[in-house]
Design an enzyme around this catalytic site. Structure first.
Site, PDB file in Angstrom:
ATOM      1  N   LYS A  92      24.695 -12.451 -42.013  1.00 44.10           N
ATOM      2  CA  LYS A  92      23.642 -11.642 -42.649  1.00 44.10           C
ATOM      3  C   LYS A  92      24.017 -11.367 -44.102  1.00 44.10           C
ATOM      4  CE  LYS A  92      21.074  -7.284 -41.968  1.00 44.10           C
ATOM      5  NZ  LYS A  92      20.948  -6.063 -41.141  1.00 44.10           N
ATOM      6  N   SER A 167      16.427  -5.077 -38.974  1.00 43.87           N
ATOM      7  CA  SER A 167      16.504  -5.760 -40.240  1.00 43.87           C
ATOM      8  C   SER A 167      17.226  -7.103 -40.173  1.00 43.87           C
ATOM      9  CB  SER A 167      17.221  -4.874 -41.254  1.00 43.87           C
ATOM     10  OG  SER A 167      18.570  -4.657 -40.855  1.00 43.87           O
ATOM     11  N   SER A 191      18.958  -2.547 -35.768  1.00 48.14           N
ATOM     12  CA  SER A 191      18.767  -3.837 -36.445  1.00 48.14           C
ATOM     13  C   SER A 191      19.479  -5.030 -35.851  1.00 48.14           C
ATOM     14  CB  SER A 191      19.172  -3.725 -37.905  1.00 48.14           C
ATOM     15  OG  SER A 191      18.164  -3.070 -38.605  1.00 48.14           O
TER      16      SER A 191
END
Ligand code: GLN
Length: 492
Positions: A92, A167, A191
């Site tokens: 990420k 997210s 997330s």
């Protein structure tokens, strides 16, 4: 199982779409493939498929191929191989990889190339992983749909006109689409668990402090955690074993001994006591999700677990408490994004104050601005007691709810989300609707306990459903065992 009519149809290197970490490592170690060839195949698939998904923001091909070559050399020479030898992994884009762009999906970090590796990514690489690139997410991890990225939304590989969740939408989508064998994400209020549920993969939220956050671009420091996405619970356990542990570079990392997560998966779940919180099955829960969770509870009962109703009475306060505390911390953390030492600097500014103001105004997206405003407000002198202090007190009550329940049960099982993945654009006009989707994820975040999402079925439209397993502080081992039992019942 039904498949969504909009699911990904590409056939380029399609066998990668379900390749587990364990299978990838075994193929490299046995010489069935080389780490280099495997990485090249993933890059081919990314080139063919990712234009439809938009999961990668940057590829780190040179570094990945250099690492793959060193794994291949080790295989040849018979040198010891790490638990992730040759396994292609995506990261990420809120975590730093030395020299690679780190954008947090925000324009404000444009051009920033951090001079160091995050501890979590360094640990993966030391275990033999091949790091393919940086994955899309909501800007500064603020969001639940990946539509707040400055670099465009991610599409759900199971249904391309739907959100992948957020997210860590890129991290979940990349695993689901076979664009990496596993990935790292972060979870501040859901997330990891929510996008894992929306994309039909396993996602693990370790206990607060379990994984070092050195090199993580902070959103809300009392809540932020790093964790893995994978195709299977066993893969996630392997990854957690590599990631977990104390770190002198992160004073919030815990010295609690790391569990034998993989070995413990062999222990039977019979006799475990599972709590089902009544507050998580109220109004607003999609009936197909409810049915899938109930089926998982039946599976656990069949495996010898005892199931009992429990109560987490302060649950309805979790969303407002989270959005006061997370925004307060975000407003403070993001004050360092000022255009001075790195990232975007306005070309228009003529005074110092103007430079701060314009740089931030030009480069932060609307959701980040909304949260900075809200967070600054709840921390301001006249409102601190009414909002921030009150929210801290309620956080204690929410934590006590869990501690009380964990006196009587070994793990909690409940939904991850009230609905399956929604259509892109469906909730972007109404932030409150988006925040309410976090109703089942944020309480565990506030309490610091561990959690995970395990695929447990699909809706009649072919959308994945996840079931949430919550465990005691630092008892990832039991949580993963329960997750594995649910997973095992799926394939039957
Ligand atoms: N959806 C939540 C939010 O928007 C959670 C985000 C996260 O866990 N990073 O804040």
């Amino acid at each position: 199982m039904p498949e969504s009519p909009n699911a990904l149809k590409s056939t380029v290197n399609n066998d990668l779409s379900t390749l587990t970490l364990a299978e990838a490592r075994a193929a490299v170690v046995s010489g069935t493939t080389s780490a280099t060839a495997l990485a090249e195949r993933y890059y081919e698939r990314i080139a063919a498929v990712d234009p439809e998904i938009n999961s990668y923001l940057a590829l780190t091909k040179d570094r990945a191929l250099a690492q793959a070559a060193s794994v291949d050399a080790a295989v040849k020479s018979g040198a010891p191989l790490g638990p992730l030898a040759g396994v292609p992994i995506g990261i990420k884009d809120v975590l730093t990889l030395k020299g690679a762009p780190a954008t947090a999906a925000s324009k404000i970090l444009n051009g920033y190339h951090p001079p160091y590796d995050a501890t979590a990514v360094a640990k993966l690489e030391a275990a033999g992983a091949v790091l393919l690139g940086k994955l899309n997410c909501d800007e500064f991890a603020m969001g639940g749909s990946n539509e707040n990225s400055a670099y465009g939304p991610v599409h759900n590989p199971r249904s391309l006109d739907r959100v992948p969740g957020g997210s860590s939408g890129g991290s979940a989508a990349a695993v689901a689409a076979g664009l990496c064998a596993a990935s790292l994400g972060t979870d501040t209020g859901g997330s990891i668990r929510q996008p894992a549920a929306f994309c039909g993969v396993v996602g693990v939220l370790p206990t607060y402090g379990r994984v070092s956050r050195y090199g993580l671009i902070a959103f809300a420091s009392s809540l932020d955690r790093i964790g893995p996405f994978a195709h299977s619970v066993a893969d996630a356990a392997t990854l957690l074993e590599v990631l977990a542990g104390t770190d002198t570079m992160d004073s919030t990392s815990s010295a609690q001994p790391v569990g034998s997560y993989s070995a413990d998966l062999a222990k039977p779940v019979a006799g475990l006591r599972i709590g089902v919180p009544e507050e998580y099955f109220g109004e607003g829960l999609d009936p197909e999700i409810r049915a899938a969770i109930e089926k998982s509870l039946d599976d656990l009962r069949a495996a010898g677990c005892s199931i009992q109703k429990v109560s987490l009475p302060h649950t309805s306060y979790a969303v407002p408490t989270y959005y006061v505390l997370a925004t307060a911390e975000a407003s403070s953390n993001l004050s360092r994004m000022d255009g001075v030492r790195f990232g975007h600097r306005s070309a228009e500014a003529n005074t110092l104050a103007n430079m701060y103001r314009k740089s931030r105004d030009e480069a932060f997206g609307p959701e980040v601005k909304r949260r900075i405003l809200l967070g600054t407000y709840v921390l301001s002198a006249g409102y601190y007691d009414a909002y921030y202090r009150k929210a801290q007190q309620v956080r204690t009550l929410l934590t006590r709810d869990f501690l009380t329940v964990f006196n009587d049960v070994d793990a909690i099982v409940c939904p991850v989300t009230p609905t399956p993945a929604w259509k892109l654009g469906e909730k972007t006009e109404d932030p409150i609707q988006m925040y309410l989707e976090d109703i089942y994820s944020v309480a565990a975040s506030l309490a610091g306990i561990c959690g995970m999402s395990v695929p447990c079925g699909t809706t009649k439209d072919g959308l994945p459903i996840g079931v949430q397993v919550l465990g005691k502080h630092f008892d990832e081992s039991t949580m993963l065992r329960v997750g594995a039992a649910i997973e095992a019942a799926q394939v039957k």
